[in-house]
Design a protein around this motif. Sequence first.
Motif, PDB file in Angstrom:
ATOM      1  N   LEU A   1       0.825  -1.209   0.000  1.00 47.18           N
ATOM      2  CA  LEU A   1       0.000   0.000   0.000  1.00 47.18           C
ATOM      3  C   LEU A   1       0.857   1.256   0.000  1.00 47.18           C
ATOM      4  O   LEU A   1       0.526   2.246  -0.663  1.00 47.18           O
ATOM      5  CB  LEU A   1      -0.922  -0.011   1.220  1.00 47.18           C
ATOM      6  N   LEU A   2       1.970   1.231   0.727  1.00 48.73           N
ATOM      7  CA  LEU A   2       2.851   2.401   0.756  1.00 48.73           C
ATOM      8  C   LEU A   2       3.481   2.655  -0.613  1.00 48.73           C
ATOM      9  O   LEU A   2       3.521   3.801  -1.081  1.00 48.73           O
ATOM     10  CB  LEU A   2       3.947   2.199   1.804  1.00 48.73           C
ATOM     11  N   VAL A   3       3.966   1.611  -1.268  1.00 54.39           N
ATOM     12  CA  VAL A   3       4.535   1.771  -2.614  1.00 54.39           C
ATOM     13  C   VAL A   3       3.476   2.281  -3.576  1.00 54.39           C
ATOM     14  O   VAL A   3       3.725   3.182  -4.383  1.00 54.39           O
ATOM     15  CB  VAL A   3       5.129   0.437  -3.108  1.00 54.39           C
ATOM     16  N   SER A   4       2.281   1.731  -3.471  1.00 55.16           N
ATOM     17  CA  SER A   4       1.194   2.153  -4.354  1.00 55.16           C
ATOM     18  C   SER A   4       0.832   3.616  -4.129  1.00 55.16           C
ATOM     19  O   SER A   4       0.653   4.384  -5.081  1.00 55.16           O
ATOM     20  CB  SER A   4      -0.037   1.270  -4.121  1.00 55.16           C
ATOM     21  N   ALA A   5       0.739   4.024  -2.866  1.00 53.99           N
ATOM     22  CA  ALA A   5       0.338   5.397  -2.554  1.00 53.99           C
ATOM     23  C   ALA A   5       1.400   6.417  -2.942  1.00 53.99           C
ATOM     24  O   ALA A   5       1.079   7.515  -3.408  1.00 53.99           O
ATOM     25  CB  ALA A   5       0.018   5.513  -1.064  1.00 53.99           C
ATOM     26  N   LEU A   6       2.669   6.047  -2.786  1.00 47.59           N
ATOM     27  CA  LEU A   6       3.745   7.012  -2.993  1.00 47.59           C
ATOM     28  C   LEU A   6       4.269   7.044  -4.428  1.00 47.59           C
ATOM     29  O   LEU A   6       4.741   8.089  -4.895  1.00 47.59           O
ATOM     30  CB  LEU A   6       4.904   6.702  -2.040  1.00 47.59           C
TER      31      LEU A   6
END
Length: 245
Positions: free
Chosen positions: A114-119
Amino acid sequence: MSLLLTHARYQFLETVRVPIAVIGNGFFPAASMLFFVVPFAGDHPVGATMATASMMIFAVMSSGLFTHGLGVAEDRAQPWDPYTRTLPAGPWPRLGGRILNAVAMTLIGVVPVLLVSALLTEATVTPVRLLLGLGALLVASVPFQLLGLFIGYALPSKAAIAVVQLTLFPMAVGGGLLTNPVDAPAFIDAVAPFLPSRGAVELVWAAIGHGTPGTLPLVMFGVWTAAAGALAAWAYRRDEGNRFR
């Protein structure tokens, strides 16, 4: 319930005391996001969102198969395991604790994705859809947790690690998790509906608002779940009969 939570707490603490086990749980899905999703679909909102869901299913598969497949096999080789199985509480607190621990590892494993996707991508989802997606993710984890339990109770640890790897990656590739979710190769389209990974990812896609699950993938998801449950129960009874008769 108190016994179940005690077992879950014990197994969670046992897992997190080996940091590489927690790191590895989310590393491969997050690395797949970086190598396969960000360069090729990161700037496409729909493609990036669906690919993020695919990588979350990959995390679920990895968590269920490795946490149970390796964890159970390794526990069976320790003297503590046969002792706990002689206690009068029965199997369900221990099995339920394992499942709760795997759910916790699943939720930890999807955080890097989720962090990779969001950033780093243009993926987008509303808060409500995100919660629905996480709920669908827990449902989607069931057959992989059951397969992990089957492998863990049926095989010794050295064999279990090989079988887990031979199960995880073909299912991930064959289910279309590592290909373009909008335009998958023809071979993947032909094979994917028969694998539980496809039904699982279609459930999550639908929950986040992208498409409707196909009938065949959902039916096969149910078939795999029932078969994995039967195999896990058989392996547990077989192991108990062999070791405690």
